[in-house]
Design an enzyme around this catalytic site. Structure first.
Site, mmCIF file in Angstrom:
data_model
loop_
_atom_site.group_PDB
_atom_site.id
_atom_site.type_symbol
_atom_site.label_atom_id
_atom_site.label_comp_id
_atom_site.label_asym_id
_atom_site.label_seq_id
_atom_site.Cartn_x
_atom_site.Cartn_y
_atom_site.Cartn_z
ATOM 1 N N LYS B 330 8.953 -4.720 -11.276
ATOM 2 C CA LYS B 330 9.024 -3.466 -11.181
ATOM 3 C C LYS B 330 10.539 -2.863 -11.370
ATOM 4 O O LYS B 330 10.434 -1.650 -12.020
ATOM 5 C CB LYS B 330 7.958 -2.577 -10.051
ATOM 6 N N HIS B 335 6.395 0.728 -13.083
ATOM 7 C CA HIS B 335 5.135 0.502 -12.551
ATOM 8 C C HIS B 335 4.268 0.709 -13.752
ATOM 9 O O HIS B 335 4.098 1.852 -14.014
ATOM 10 C CB HIS B 335 4.692 1.176 -11.274
ATOM 11 N N PHE B 392 -1.904 -4.348 -5.845
ATOM 12 C CA PHE B 392 -2.610 -3.490 -4.644
ATOM 13 C C PHE B 392 -2.675 -2.094 -5.271
ATOM 14 O O PHE B 392 -1.580 -1.617 -5.647
ATOM 15 C CB PHE B 392 -1.658 -3.688 -3.374
ATOM 16 N N PHE B 394 -4.326 2.078 -5.430
ATOM 17 C CA PHE B 394 -4.862 3.164 -4.635
ATOM 18 C C PHE B 394 -6.246 2.967 -4.658
ATOM 19 O O PHE B 394 -6.956 2.527 -5.329
ATOM 20 C CB PHE B 394 -4.609 4.444 -5.678
#
Lengths: 88, 407
Positions: B330, B335, B392, B394
């Protein structure tokens, strides 16, 4: 009328990526210019913006077949005083 | 169950409109993060950096197919075109009904949503809306446009699990092939960069805000001075194919997908949760029937948030031997949210092909809470046979994928 034609053609060039030479008065909207029912919705939206009018619910839009019909329809709106956004 | 392999890769990112451009940028240590002109007009938006895509050759897509596409759909089409060419898929295979497509995203077209509501709310008038607003706004806009463009008649789905969307798309496609329901599935994700997207993270104090004057340094996973994520945009499309189908047509095989898991944390709406990450990683390894010590490289989710990187580092430390190399991509491309799993997997599989692992960009000093794992700090030459990719999201939605090189 020349200004109406110029402004209408600008809508077709800007919104539908048409070439100027395609834009003849007798060109049919669906067959010659290749628009479909979704494009017709956007043509109305673009004409509304261009000429500062509200025409979405105007039944006369349904009778438009050719580019010339669009010119004459806008001319009619001008004559009715609905739009003044043309010096024609 | 059928075996599933990867036979094609496509990616559009801040580093360019191809996988080659992505890899060249990574190899050169380039960050695609820029200062975003115009964003300072938004009150309350403190993060003014992003990793934007420069769209090229947009008019290669015919107007009637392009009119319903926002940026994310255009990027998905371009990535898919590259992936299909890379895989050498013929048109009759693509349209056979045995080829499906699953493309995920966090949300629909951010720009179209913004413009549509701006139009409506100006005078509470719907009459100025384009007929295309709906098609550009909806959550499945990318997959809808892509499958219409390609003429795909097989299974069509859109996953939406924020940052795990693309990896979930790949996992779902993997399952379709494993179960024999499809021979080929184009899988991936797409996402748009927009101030409203960055803003949604910014109000949660999850974005980088201290590097607006040094954008190339802003995205710094695992680093002591990291201060949050930097949103990017793009699309990644991966061609998944049933193994025998790929072999029969002589396709190049990048890797076999041997294990996958997606599972919830049931813990917190936004906070990453180490224990659920551990469970996800162990489930994926079990699905792959490999041991942690068999893994040669882990491509971390690591977005450079304070909490997330620490939790993921701890999870990796608990599951894997300390010697397994770990990096995050990233720093290079920001991202890319719902696209990240696929764009980054494309890069991971290229690294696997070349037995190279590139370092985590901007990782100058490993943060104390991220210590105890083998951070890749410089170019690593290593035989890569089994790799793990994490995403992974939210909402406590985790996903991990295990890939093995076929020799």
């Amino acid at each position: 009328m020349d200004e109406i034609i110029k402004m209408t053609n600008e809508v077709f060039v800007d919104s539908f990526e048409m070439e100027e030479e395609q834009l003849t008065e007798d060109a049919t909207i669906f067959d010659d210019l290749g628009l479909d029912s979704l494009d017709m919705v956007d043509m109305v939206v673009a004409l509304q913006k261009k000429f500062n009018v509200k025409i979405r619910d105007d039944e006369r839009v349904r009778n438009i077949r050719t580019l010339g019909d669009v010119y004459r329809y806008i001319e009619l709106l001008r004559d009715e005083g609905v739009t003044s956004d043309t010096s024609a | 169950m059928n075996r599933v392999v990867v036979t094609g890769l496509g990616a559009v990112s801040a580093l360019g409109s191809s996988v080659d451009a992505l890899m060249a940028g990574i190899a050169a240590g380039t960050s695609g993060v820029k200062y975003m002109e115009g964003w300072s007009e938004y009150k309350g938006l403190r993060s003014l950096v992003g990793a934007p895509v420069v769209l090229e050759n947009v008019k290669d897509i015919p107007r009637k197919q392009r009119r319903s596409m926002g940026r994310m759909s255009i990027m998905a089409v371009q990535a898919a075109n590259e992936a299909i060419a890379d895989a050498g898929l013929e048109q009759d295979v693509i349209t056979s009904g045995r080829t499906g497509c699953i493309v995920g995203s966090t949300m629909g077209g951010a720009e179209a949503l913004y413009e549509s509501y701006k139009t409506i709310l100006a005078e509470h008038d719907l009459a100025e809306l384009s007929s295309m607003s709906f098609f550009q706004c909806v959550s499945h806009t990318a997959v809808m446009n892509l499958t219409q463009y390609l003429g795909i008649k097989g299974t069509v789905m859109a996953t939406s699990a924020a940052c795990a969307s693309a990896l979930q798309a790949i996992g779902a496609g993997c399952d379709l092939i494993r179960l024999g329901k499809q021979d080929v599935v184009l899988c991936g994700g797409a996402e748009e960069l927009h101030p409203t997207v960055t803003g949604s993270f910014d109000i949660l104090f999850a974005t980088s805000t201290h590097f607006n004057d040094k954008p190339e340094s802003a995205s710094r996973p695992f680093d002591r001075d990291r201060d949050g994520l930097v949103c990017g945009e793009g699309s990644g499309i991966i061609v998944l194919e049933e193994y025998e189908h790929a072999v029969a047509r002589g396709a190049h095989i990048y890797a076999e997908l041997i294990g996958y898991d997606t599972s919830g944390s049931g813990a917190h709406i936004s906070q990453s949760d180490k224990s659920s990450m551990v469970r996800c990683l162990k489930n994926a390894l079990a699905d792959a029937d490999v041991q942690p010590e068999d893994v040669d490289y882990i491509s971390a989710h690591a977005t450079a948030t304070i909490h997330g990187d620490g939790q993921e580092g701890s999870a990796i430390k608990e599951v894997f031997p300390a010697s397994v190399p770990v990096n995050s991509l990233k720093g290079y491309i920001g991202h890319t949210l719902g696209a990240s799993g696929a764009i980054e997997l494309a890069a991971v599989l290229k690294m696997m092909q070349n037995n190279l692992v590139y370092p985590t960009l901007n990782l100058d000093t490993v943060a104390e809470e991220c210590e105890g794992i083998n951070h890749v700090r410089s170019l690593l030459n290593k035989e890569l046979n089994i790799v793990v990719k994490n995403c992974f999201a939210f909402g406590g939605i985790n996903a991990s994928l295990v890939c093995r090189k076929i020799k």
